[in-house]
Design an enzyme around this catalytic site. Structure first.
Site, mmCIF file in Angstrom:
data_model
loop_
_atom_site.group_PDB
_atom_site.id
_atom_site.type_symbol
_atom_site.label_atom_id
_atom_site.label_comp_id
_atom_site.label_asym_id
_atom_site.label_seq_id
_atom_site.Cartn_x
_atom_site.Cartn_y
_atom_site.Cartn_z
ATOM 1 N N ARG A 135 0.818 -1.221 0.000
ATOM 2 C CA ARG A 135 0.000 0.000 0.000
ATOM 3 C C ARG A 135 0.843 1.259 0.000
ATOM 4 N NH1 ARG A 135 -2.812 -3.841 2.920
ATOM 5 N NH2 ARG A 135 -1.800 -3.248 4.851
ATOM 6 N N GLU B 86 3.125 -6.836 13.028
ATOM 7 C CA GLU B 86 2.069 -6.899 14.047
ATOM 8 C C GLU B 86 1.464 -8.307 14.040
ATOM 9 O OE1 GLU B 86 -0.954 -3.965 13.462
ATOM 10 O OE2 GLU B 86 -2.100 -4.628 15.200
HETATM 11 P P1 AMP Z 1 4.277 -2.373 11.549
HETATM 12 O O1 AMP Z 1 5.507 -2.976 10.962
HETATM 13 O O2 AMP Z 1 3.791 -3.085 12.759
HETATM 14 O O3 AMP Z 1 4.411 -0.885 11.754
HETATM 15 O O4 AMP Z 1 3.127 -2.614 10.485
HETATM 16 C C1 AMP Z 1 2.995 -1.778 9.389
HETATM 17 C C2 AMP Z 1 2.680 -2.520 8.123
HETATM 18 O O5 AMP Z 1 1.685 -3.534 8.306
HETATM 19 C C3 AMP Z 1 2.120 -1.572 7.093
HETATM 20 O O6 AMP Z 1 2.647 -1.930 5.831
HETATM 21 C C4 AMP Z 1 0.626 -1.770 7.157
HETATM 22 O O7 AMP Z 1 0.071 -1.757 5.867
HETATM 23 C C5 AMP Z 1 0.422 -3.131 7.821
HETATM 24 N N1 AMP Z 1 -0.457 -3.077 8.999
HETATM 25 C C6 AMP Z 1 -0.101 -3.379 10.266
HETATM 26 N N2 AMP Z 1 -1.122 -3.260 11.109
HETATM 27 C C7 AMP Z 1 -2.166 -2.856 10.384
HETATM 28 C C8 AMP Z 1 -3.527 -2.525 10.707
HETATM 29 N N3 AMP Z 1 -3.995 -2.601 11.959
HETATM 30 N N4 AMP Z 1 -4.325 -2.107 9.701
HETATM 31 C C9 AMP Z 1 -3.847 -2.021 8.429
HETATM 32 N N5 AMP Z 1 -2.599 -2.315 8.062
HETATM 33 C C10 AMP Z 1 -1.753 -2.734 9.027
#
Ligand code: AMP
Length: 173
Positions: free
Chosen positions: A58, A95
């Site tokens: 995205r 996550e």
């Molecule tokens: P992080 O590495 O935990 O900061 O996760 C960020 C990445 O995971 C991004 O590329 C987001 O598109 C996706 N992502 C993680 N959590 C979510 C969420 N709750 N809603 C949408 N996309 C998420």
């Protein structure tokens, strides 16, 4: 325009307990994409940026639009196994799971100044790995830009020392 109401919350996707912030509903409103991309282009107009790095998948939507608007190179940071030429790789905790992000070794030159773009900052693991890739190529991260931040997941703590810009915050885990 208030962007928050345009972002759909999908509970329990892709697994129970995750509040998924769906930006596809925001993309249905052309003025919202204009507002974000035009705002970022103004924000970085005098920052001597050499390239925009977009995070799969995205981050490509907002990053490529920003690169087009600013007339700058666009560099994709992709999941392992997707980029065809020689790459460097960094592993990170997501996550929901573990993953590896890669970049072509010749995508950035030493000394170049970049903005890293993704749709959402959660734990910061993904973008921290992309920051490591950019730095391994000798380039400098001027800022990381996101549409959405989930502050309870503490991405800012992981990204200490790296400037972060977000459009919308949601106080969900
Ligand atoms: P992080 O590495 O935990 O900061 O996760 C960020 C990445 O995971 C991004 O590329 C987001 O598109 C996706 N992502 C993680 N959590 C979510 C969420 N709750 N809603 C949408 N996309 C998420």
């Amino acid at each position: 325009m208030d962007l928050a109401p345009l972002i759909r919350n999908v509970p329990d996707f892709p697994k129970p307990g995750i509040q998924f912030k769906d930006i596809t509903t925001l993309l249905l409103e052309p003025a919202a994409l204009h507002q974000i991309v035009d705002g970022w282009a103004e924000r970085y107009a005098f920052s001597k940026i050499d390239a925009i790095v977009g995070v799969e998948a995205r981050g490509f939507i907002f990053g490529a639009a920003l690169a087009y608007k600013m007339g700058l190179p666009f560099v994709p940071a992709r999941k392992k196994g997707k980029l065809p030429a020689e790459t460097i790789a960094e592993e990170f905790d997501l996550e929901y799971g573990k993953d590896t992000v890669t970049m072509h070794v010749d995508a950035l030159q030493p000394g170049q100044r970049v903005v890293i773009v993704d749709d959402l900052l959660a734990t910061g693991g993904t973008v921290a790995a992309v920051v490591r890739l950019v730095r391994r190529l000798g380039a400098e991260v001027v800022e990381t830009a996101f549409v959405v931040e989930l502050p309870p997941l503490k991405g800012r703590e992981r990204l200490q020392g790296i400037p972060i810009h977000c459009e919308v915050e949601f106080m969900v885990e």
